[in-house]
Scaffold this motif. Structure first.
Motif, PDB file in Angstrom:
ATOM      1  N   SER A 199       0.850  -1.186   0.000  1.00 48.26           N
ATOM      2  CA  SER A 199       0.000   0.000   0.000  1.00 48.26           C
ATOM      3  C   SER A 199       0.883   1.231   0.000  1.00 48.26           C
ATOM      4  O   SER A 199       1.840   1.322   0.764  1.00 48.26           O
ATOM      5  N   GLU A 201       0.044   5.296  -0.095  1.00 47.52           N
ATOM      6  CA  GLU A 201      -0.978   6.344  -0.081  1.00 47.52           C
ATOM      7  C   GLU A 201      -2.322   5.731  -0.464  1.00 47.52           C
ATOM      8  O   GLU A 201      -2.810   4.854   0.215  1.00 47.52           O
ATOM      9  N   ARG A 202      -2.913   6.149  -1.597  1.00 40.94           N
ATOM     10  CA  ARG A 202      -4.236   5.658  -1.985  1.00 40.94           C
ATOM     11  C   ARG A 202      -4.160   4.414  -2.875  1.00 40.94           C
ATOM     12  O   ARG A 202      -5.172   3.808  -3.159  1.00 40.94           O
ATOM     13  N   ASP A 203      -3.001   4.090  -3.368  1.00 41.33           N
ATOM     14  CA  ASP A 203      -2.848   3.048  -4.376  1.00 41.33           C
ATOM     15  C   ASP A 203      -2.140   1.816  -3.844  1.00 41.33           C
ATOM     16  O   ASP A 203      -1.453   1.866  -2.823  1.00 41.33           O
TER      17      ASP A 203
END
Length: 190
Positions: A174, A176-178
């Motif tokens: 993982s 951040e958001r991705d």
């Protein structure tokens, strides 16, 4: 993985070297930035930091493209040598190097309808950063540290053969958001 604008991928096939270098820099930076955050945490372990120092942290962004795009980029780059990819990996690749240590692996599938990793990526996401490679002195030891001290599960139970005689393993992490696919890559012993 971070999204890459289609016009940046297309610009890699332009004949103008400056345009290609500018596109490569933007692609590289957007792919490598989240990987550097992950690697920074990993480098807090002194042994792992030493394994990733070759002599400094060396990163390459792996850009997956469709076969037609691959051919256009390959021609625009004046046909650099294709990597020797193990047949079971259903991939073709070559490296592009630009000033300021910008390095891209251009990857494609040999069978767009196949089940190889690049074909699956292209079918699910389209063209974009498929992986970020970190050069490593000992993939087996780095994998053990990541498993035991960072609770990161490798894609493969043990390092396997990669392009041009390298040893590799992958880690889905993982960032951040991705989700980010990081490849540890050990150069062949000479």
């Amino acid at each position: 993985m971070p999204a890459i604008a289609p016009q940046l991928v297309a610009a890699l096939s332009y004949r103008d070297d400056a345009v290609r270098a500018q596109a490569a820099t933007q692609i590289y930076n957007s792919g490598v930035e989240p990987a550097l955050l992950v690697a920074g945490r990993w480098q807090q372990n002194p042994e792992l930091a030493e394994l990733l120092a070759t002599p400094g942290l060396h990163t390459t962004a792996g850009l997956a493209v469709f076969p037609a795009t691959f051919s256009k980029i390959h021609a625009a780059a004046r046909h650099p040598a294709l990597a020797e990819v193990p047949p079971d990996q259903d991939a073709e690749e070559f490296k592009l190097h630009f000033p300021v240590e910008i390095s891209l692996d251009i990857l494609t599938t040999t069978d767009p309808a196949g089940s190889g990793a690049i074909a699956r990526y292209l079918n699910k996401f389209g063209e974009g950063i498929q992986q970020v490679e970190l050069r490593c002195k000992n993939v087996d030891r780095a994998t053990e540290i990541l498993k035991t001290q960072f609770a990161v599960t490798p894609i493969y139970p043990a390092a396997r053969a990669g392009a041009n005689g390298t040893r590799i393993n992958f880690f889905l992490v993982s960032a951040e958001r991705d989700k980010l696919l990081i490849e540890l890559c050990q150069a062949p012993r000479l």
